[in-house]
Design an enzyme around this catalytic site. Sequence first.
Site, PDB file in Angstrom:
ATOM      1  N   CYS A 264     -23.709 -14.349  20.912  1.00 38.35           N
ATOM      2  CA  CYS A 264     -22.730 -15.004  20.043  1.00 38.35           C
ATOM      3  C   CYS A 264     -21.330 -14.491  20.356  1.00 38.35           C
ATOM      4  O   CYS A 264     -20.684 -13.829  19.532  1.00 38.35           O
ATOM      5  CB  CYS A 264     -23.095 -14.779  18.582  1.00 38.35           C
ATOM      6  N   GLU A 265     -20.892 -14.753  21.559  1.00 37.46           N
ATOM      7  CA  GLU A 265     -19.568 -14.377  22.046  1.00 37.46           C
ATOM      8  C   GLU A 265     -19.071 -15.465  22.983  1.00 37.46           C
ATOM      9  O   GLU A 265     -19.772 -15.844  23.928  1.00 37.46           O
ATOM     10  CB  GLU A 265     -19.612 -13.054  22.823  1.00 37.46           C
TER      11      GLU A 265
END
Length: 443
Positions: free
Chosen positions: A361-362
Amino acid sequence: MYLHGTSTINDQGHLQIGGVDTVQLAERFGTPLYIVDEQLVRQRAQQFVRAFSETDLKFQVAYASKAFSVVAMCVLAEQENLSLDVVSDGELYTALQAGFPVERIHFHGNNKTVSELDMALQANIGCFVVDNFLELDLLHERAQLQGKVANILLRISPGVEVHTHEYISTGQEDSKFGFDLGNGTAATAVATALQYDNLQLLGVHSHIGSQIFEVEGFKLAVEKVATFAVNMREQHQITFPVINMGGGFGIRYTAEDSPLAIEKYVTAIAGAVKEKFSEADYPMPEVWIEPGRSMVGDAGTTLYTVGSTKTIPGIRKYVAVDGGMTDNPRPALYQAKYEAILANRANDAVEEVVSIAGKCCESGDMLIWDLSLPEVKQGDLLAVFSTGAYNYAMASNYNRIRRPAVVFVKDGEADLVVARESLEQIVVNDLVPARFQKTTLAK
């Protein structure tokens, strides 16, 4: 298509490494999966040793285990007559678990703890590469307490800048590593070390950076080391029996990279040592080097399974894989570039340009931008090349993602050398305070 080492494309159009079909590897071990071409690693080790053997210099080729430290790799290094660099108690413990000869272990690091120094002294390792005055004092104190004499090299910053990424350039004056030649701290360190009965000064260590594609920087570093050695002889009537010229030899990640043959790096360093020390009528020192990336980097391939895709018309198509910055943080850290193919459809014609996204989640979790591939489908296998160095070594559990398995392949056989982490291992060190109510956990 550039294939490293023993990699080939078999009759089924599958990528094969070490005589093993990568599709079968994925079925057997799952993905993401680190695959190490054992034959190529051994070939690299033998090239370094053979090249130095032809120089008539005394030498040690020490594998820099920070690039990839697992028990099996330490065993391989011992089998290939290498020495071993470690930079932490974890790497030292790994080496000891492998039964690596302690007299060929060198301990690096810019902030070794007291417990690490004690552990290394108790193990009777061959050499400490001392990085600063605090360590110099601590090591003397701890050696004295154990009644031992520790062999040391002093790490110096030679003031040599090379063309590489600023995060992996280490030989310039503005560096966190070592005693600086220019401001006199290196000379002070020598004088200090000579006062300590429990330290045996063998010489100096110089490392100018990583992923270097030319030899001029190494030759200049040798010249500076030789000048320093001569100055120390004049001031203290000592000679250095050892000089360590570090590592940093580049490998091919993409077509933009043009590494030299291993023999050219070794010949340049050896030639400079012979020339500069002979000119000074100085006893020829034993030369140590410490390749890491160049030993294992292009022998590694990471295998992923393709999942979701996202097409933004007129902009790009994202292809997501089941790994990412957790198993390869280098693109996020310093814009590292890689080449890759579809391992299960290696002969299919190129049809599109895509960008490979990781599953973290980047937004920055991108492995490769603008990669030409056949039309990518869910379930395809993506093989990313040259991931043998600083990939497994830097792997993390970000997003609580499990670290991949590692297999060695050679002569048609695949051996698991690191098992894939389990979900149970993810939480094995977690603790819950007794004051927390059990009802809270159940919600």
